[in-house]
Design a protein around this motif. Structure first.
Motif, mmCIF file in Angstrom:
data_model
loop_
_atom_site.group_PDB
_atom_site.id
_atom_site.type_symbol
_atom_site.label_atom_id
_atom_site.label_comp_id
_atom_site.label_asym_id
_atom_site.label_seq_id
_atom_site.Cartn_x
_atom_site.Cartn_y
_atom_site.Cartn_z
ATOM 1 N N ARG A 35 4.960 -2.862 4.003
ATOM 2 C CA ARG A 35 5.019 -1.711 3.234
ATOM 3 C C ARG A 35 3.819 -0.962 3.040
ATOM 4 O O ARG A 35 3.693 0.318 2.942
ATOM 5 C CB ARG A 35 5.231 -2.282 1.615
ATOM 6 N N HIS B 251 3.739 1.176 6.353
ATOM 7 C CA HIS B 251 4.724 2.390 6.106
ATOM 8 C C HIS B 251 3.652 3.670 5.150
ATOM 9 O O HIS B 251 3.691 4.862 5.608
ATOM 10 C CB HIS B 251 5.887 2.254 5.293
ATOM 11 N N ARG B 252 3.042 3.070 4.215
ATOM 12 C CA ARG B 252 2.206 4.027 3.567
ATOM 13 C C ARG B 252 1.170 4.678 4.330
ATOM 14 O O ARG B 252 0.906 5.840 4.344
ATOM 15 C CB ARG B 252 1.611 3.556 2.319
#
Length: 351
Positions: free
Chosen positions: A139, A142-143
């Protein structure tokens, strides 16, 4: 380095027997990580506040502090009713605990620097980025990727932009001595596929180069990283070979900077009508050391091999009056450059 999975205060958010975001109960490893994350905030933590945060007793906090010390973390304690704990500098850097926001901020900063071959951002920065991205949760990756795609840098120089992912894959393969496969575009645009044993990544200040042994051509080669695509670490390990002619830096100079390869070293001595901090920001550190002198001026001294033509051009970026003390060749070059710029600023003759 460990990244936590909670909020911005570094707590794990796994619940506990008391306090906000505590990690009480018997989950000692999670509690130690949360404690370490709190202590890495530059402040002194009262024992009672730590106990409340962790959802445990003060006695448990003291035991956990002792465990951290056994692991090499220098935790300083102050005595008294209002005593507390603070993480201080030690002889070695222990593993860091970063929360999500801190991990993303560092990764974005490293990617921005690695995307350009900026002088001073050397292979160590790329290795750090490779290590960080290896442990980032999906996650967070992805950021980081989304932020990188939505922003851009305004940089000086004409160095080509490089995808940070390309550098990190190549750096990891180099450090791990894994064979590296990639697509490569030659100077004339001819595409090819290469299977190499990577030796070293080298920054020239404007570009990144990979020095590697080309298995298909059975010889050493230098590859411009901005012409590399689809890099893949094959997982096949190799024994390091002896690079001919010394260091990778010297090999790059001979192969892609032939005009600089035989440049003799000379002493550079310059004086600027500006403070050292301002001048140091505008010039690469490889030119020498900049120190303040009287009258708000500064002086730069160093031994360099960079051609005087390049040094003269760099001096235009300082935006301050300067005087050349040495060498005489640079004085002549600056004088000729000044004459040319003055002539260029004059109106063109009518035809």
């Amino acid at each position: 380095m460990t990244t936590s999975t909670g909020g911005t205060d570094g707590t794990s958010g796994t619940g506990g027997t008391g306090g906000t975001g505590g990690t009480g109960g018997t989950d000692t490893p999670a509690r130690l990580l949360t404690l370490l994350s709190l202590l890495q905030t530059p402040r002194e933590w009262p024992g009672g506040e730590l106990a409340e945060r962790l959802g445990v007793s003060r006695r448990t906090v003291r035991r956990d502090i002792d465990r951290l010390r056994e692991l090499g973390y220098p935790v300083h304690a102050t005595q008294g009713a209002n005593g507390g704990y603070r993480l201080v500098a030690g002889k070695a850097m222990p593993p860091l605990v970063l929360d999500d926001e801190e991990a993303v901020a560092i990764a974005v900063g490293l990617r921005a620097g690695a995307g350009h071959a900026v002088e001073g951002v050397e292979e160590a920065s790329v290795r750090a980025l490779a290590k960080l991205e290896q442990v980032l949760p999906a996650r967070l990756r992805h950021r980081v990727a989304a932020l990188g795609a939505a922003t851009m840098s305004l940089t000086s120089g004409d160095g080509a932009r490089i995808a940070p992912e390309t550098l990190t894959v190549m750096a990891s393969a180099t450090a791990g001595r894994e064979r590296l496969r990639f697509a490569y575009e030659a100077k004339d645009g001819t595409p090819s596929r290469r299977l190499t044993e990577p030796h070293r990544l080298v920054s020239t200040g404007r570009r990144w180069y990979l020095v590697a042994y080309d298995l298909d051509r059975e010889d050493w080669r230098t590859f411009r990283v901005d012409r590399v695509s689809e890099p893949l670490a094959t997982g096949v390990r190799f024994a390091p070979r002896m690079l001919p002619g010394g260091s990778a830096e010297a090999y790059v100079r001979r192969s892609v900077l032939p005009g600089r390869a035989e440049t003799a070293a000379y002493e550079l001595d310059l004086e600027f009508d500006a403070p050292a901090e301002r001048v140091a920001r505008r010039l690469p550190p490889g030119l020498g050391r900049v120190v303040d002198i009287e009258g708000g001026r500064c002086r730069l001294r160093g031994v360099v091999t960079e051609p005087v033509e390049s040094v003269a051009a760099r001096l235009l970026w300082v935006d301050a009056d300067f005087a050349v003390r040495a060498p005489d060749a640079l004085t002549r070059r600056v004088r000729a450059l000044g004459h040319r710029l003055t002539k260029a600023a004059a109106p063109l003759p009518s035809r």
